[in-house]
Design an enzyme around this catalytic site. Structure first.
Site, PDB file in Angstrom:
ATOM      1  N   HIS A 235       1.433   8.489   0.693  1.00  0.00           N
ATOM      2  CA  HIS A 235       2.865   8.534   0.390  1.00  0.00           C
ATOM      3  C   HIS A 235       3.128   9.050  -1.027  1.00  0.00           C
ATOM      4  O   HIS A 235       3.766  10.091  -1.221  1.00  0.00           O
ATOM      5  CB  HIS A 235       3.465   7.122   0.494  1.00  0.00           C
ATOM      6  CG  HIS A 235       3.297   6.459   1.812  1.00  0.00           C
ATOM      7  ND1 HIS A 235       3.889   6.920   2.959  1.00  0.00           N
ATOM      8  CD2 HIS A 235       2.596   5.348   2.175  1.00  0.00           C
ATOM      9  CE1 HIS A 235       3.586   6.116   3.969  1.00  0.00           C
ATOM     10  NE2 HIS A 235       2.804   5.157   3.524  1.00  0.00           N
ATOM     11  N   ASP A 236       2.679   8.292  -2.012  1.00  0.00           N
ATOM     12  CA  ASP A 236       3.027   8.601  -3.397  1.00  0.00           C
ATOM     13  C   ASP A 236       2.305   9.850  -3.912  1.00  0.00           C
ATOM     14  O   ASP A 236       2.922  10.672  -4.605  1.00  0.00           O
ATOM     15  CB  ASP A 236       2.736   7.394  -4.290  1.00  0.00           C
ATOM     16  CG  ASP A 236       3.600   6.194  -3.929  1.00  0.00           C
ATOM     17  OD1 ASP A 236       4.539   6.355  -3.121  1.00  0.00           O
ATOM     18  OD2 ASP A 236       3.349   5.101  -4.457  1.00  0.00           O
TER      19      ASP A 236
END
Ligand SMILES: [Ca+2]
Ligand SMILES: [Ca+2]
Ligand SMILES: [Ca+2]
Ligand SMILES: [Ca+2]
Lengths: 304, 304, 304, 304
Positions: A235-236
């Site tokens: 995600h990040d």
């Protein structure tokens, strides 16, 4: 080199994003916020990760210790008690820089006017507070890349909400309606961007690689319980990747609002694909990602 | 032959669904409700369609003239002022049967205990009123097939809501939480089930075919403006199709709730694919349709 | 004699209201609904009270067994398990008349066109269902007197909500916005209208008086815990009183709406004393009562 | 002398409150915020008032230019375009001090630890931002006096909401739930505290008196239209009065929450007089005021 400021709640995938950013960009600072884990853990984890990669020169500034209106909510089953699955236990954290994250964001945005990309991979409390303090951020910031939301796929904490949006939907509303130039990197693309044991194996031999292996163990186990796949969604790191190289994703320009008043849909990012609302688009929303190329880029970076 | 009771707001695609049902099933009655068009138009249109196909023996019973709590809301641009795009203007409507739709639903359900399938292709006001009057419906009804909702695709009146759910979300909540055996035929499958000029051409030569051609003209034009495709989605006919032959669709058993308290998401059908809520499934939700086979079946039926 | 139809959730004070109405008016029927106690208890209690006073000629018709959208919610600590504090345990209940309360309300309203006063002393579920079934009620009903709400005083189940409004606020919204000629008898006046041991003493010697004594014991105890006064507020009897003789109260004509979407304020009756909303008045709201005179009238009636 | 910091949206009655505070206390600074009028007007007005009374030594610091989540909303009909009814047009405003109001509040609270009373007579945006930045405010601040809310009387902008609460209910929620020692001076007492022509006459002869006369003209006219009384409610001055001398009011310790999710009740301060919610009291709420004595005190002060 691109200038980045990261706002994080480190967090396993924040940590990997930090390493990616530190190796590929000029990181002017990192701000921390309550989210996956407490502000204290998020700050200590961030400092430890920077220590691990020998980049204690990057200033870390603490921000909000809770959402604007709501209570904190930690997902211990995903990120562990400490937010990074028990990794870096022995690592020295040191001390953060003085100051308050929203003030630091404003200071850096003014200092690096029209040059700074903000990469926000946590609940948006710090950014909301910065926007309410300094309306001129809109002129000063080059770009904002947000990991958050889900526009065509289900949520990852409720049926419709992604975690960062769900934790502080009021902050998200402030940020998304701010008029800042925002790219939303949501679950639509991040859940397609998976790190598996194969890539983790290829990273071994470096401290970064070992950290990734140590920290992702519990996360991958929990992810498998939910999705059936033994992997770790980046995600990040993908948000950092989009900040570094926009060509990793294909985006659409859409009007997006955040639900804040519903038991059922709080934190949902409602994207108006057919312009039913008649409102102007306010975001670039990632709709597809070249996940394979990004994962390759990430693995190569971790070996740098 | 299957026994069906239809609840309609006729409406172009309701009309086609009525013809399909009348030709393929034992239709014990049709109830009308405010929706695409007013209760008066919906009732007259239903009577005219039955007259067109020589089935004035099927009783038509009027129901609610407005949603439970909200004001009526007509989509004139889609269905025309009269709900069926100006078709059947000269056709005699005749008179509906006496009685009130929810009472008639209860009466038929008791009379045809465990044999009757309800096909609801309109806002769910009538059914909600029937459920609140007679809790034993749960034991009497064989199956309920609802055209409504959208679980993995956007809405068709707001970014997240399908029309029938949006018009009376409180009624929808009552019906979906009633414990009745419900199959939801939503936009996920109905928007894939398109009638084009080719199929309409094949239907010509019968009064039914001419009616389809006449009534869908404006609808297809408006649909093209929104979607770029000159076609007519067979929302309501597919629900009738599912009631006649379940093999037209693949369903998943899911917990689904309806939003009723949000400016942004009212009428959204929130399906919990990953069981984030921990609640028991309450619906069979159509996830895929064998649209080609259904359209072929529909065309053949119209020529019968 | 005035013609009254009562809608009740008997309930101690409903019972006293029923006796008052039966002695002073032509009661064409009583409908029952879920509220203070279950529909079954409310119906049995109503039948027993009529048996007690020898008026089994008055038809009792069952209605909704739950609110429109919400779950039932009983206040056992106030009304006891059975709704009437354990009184009339040995009394024979007999059977209610057949039919469904909303249908019966409509039937009576049409039969006694412009002559019938409806006295609603329970959650408004039955009346809401009747209104949605028969829009002509507006022309047929002479007057509607509702025990419910609180416009200048706090609530009696939440800080802002009166019980009948709180249990089914959606039904209340339907009724209050229906255009029917409504008088609201709320806590502003009913909480000033107290029956104490003195008056109960004066009633003794008749079966009615004994019933009042038996049934109010627990209620008065609980009321004392909350308010410090050993007395029993005549909520429902005052509504009957207002239906019988309007001069017991002073009313104001106001716009009143009911909150249905708030955790904090659900069921609150929001009265617009200064016309901030710009909306037309829809209710006659009781602002003051001649409580002493009404209590005297009640005591005299119980001795009749 | 008591140490006060005022947070204002000057505004006629803020102006009178400022004069009162400047004459009777050690005012360490004044912060401004969007409210009755824009941040720019509120700041200029505050500077002009200080110039009028020769107290340009008191620092004025600008704060939030809009509510946390909502749009600004000005009541031009009450306070005039400029917020003070056109008074002090020719007066020089000068420049505010640098800095941001929430930061200044925190700085002063730390500097004057346990000695500083905050008097907030405007929407609570600045204070909410300060609380989210510095959780230790709870230890540093001696007392917070807020003009806002209405617990037993109607609102003054909607049927249930007082203006300051209505403009930024989310900020109000943050402040009221912060655990700070708060006294709420709401419409229950401020609307009883009226300045009439008689008192204004007695103030004449000083620049302060002339300012009061000039600024209140339109306000009193509008107030008369709504209430029928030609007078000017001393909302904000009473809050300053309570900060100076608690004996002007009688308070009750209550749990109070603010509605933020309702079309009907947004900004309502819901006080739980009977502990229906079971929650701990969080505020001292003014229930009665010795208005006569306060008005006398105010008049005397203006002549000082
Ligand atoms: Ca994160
Ligand atoms: Ca339809
Ligand atoms: Ca009752
Ligand atoms: Ca003010």
């Amino acid at each position: 080199m691109k200038k980045l400021l990261l706002d994080v709640d480190t967090g396993i995938d924040d940590a990997i994003g930090i390493i990616l950013a530190a190796k590929r960009a000029d990181v002017v600072g990192i701000t921390t916020v309550n989210g996956n884990t407490s502000l204290d853990y998020a700050t200590a984890n961030t400092l430890k990760v920077l220590n691990l990669i020998g980049r204690t020169d990057i200033p870390v500034v603490r921000g909000a210790d809770r959402p604007l209106l709501r209570e904190p909510h930690f997902e211990v089953s995903v990120h562990g008690n400490d937010g990074i699955g028990g990794a870096l236990k022995e690592m020295d954290a040191g001390e953060p820089a003085s100051g308050f994250a929203p003030d630091f964001i404003i200071e850096m945005a003014q200092k690096h006017e029209r040059e700074l990309t903000l990469v926000l991979t946590a609940p948006l409390t710090n950014m909301a507070l910065a926007i309410r303090k300094e309306p001129r951020l809109r002129d000063w910031v080059k770009e904002v890349v947000i990991m958050g939301g889900a526009v065509r796929v289900p949520g990852n904490i409720t049926p419709t909400a992604e975690y960062n949006m769900y934790i502080d939907p009021e902050a998200a509303k402030i940020v998304l309606q701010s008029g800042l130039p925002i790219t939303l990197v949501g679950l639509d693309v991040t859940e397609q961007t998976l790190l598996t044991d194969v890539e983790i194996g290829r990273m071994q031999g470096s401290p970064e690689g070992e950290f990734v292996k140590d920290s992702t163990g519990q996360y991958m186990k929990r992810y498998k319980e939910i999705t059936g796949i033994h992997a770790c969604a980046m995600h990040d790191p993908l948000a950092v990747g989009v900040a570094l190289d926009r060509s990793f994703v294909r985006t659409g320009r859409l009007h997006v609002d955040v639900e804040t008043n519903s038991d059922l849909c709080d934190g949902q990012t409602v994207a108006d694909f057919s312009n039913w609302t008649g409102k102007q688009p306010n975001l670039d929303v990632c709709l597809e990602a070249d996940s394979g190329r990004f994962i390759e880029y990430l693995v190569e970076t971790m070996k740098m």
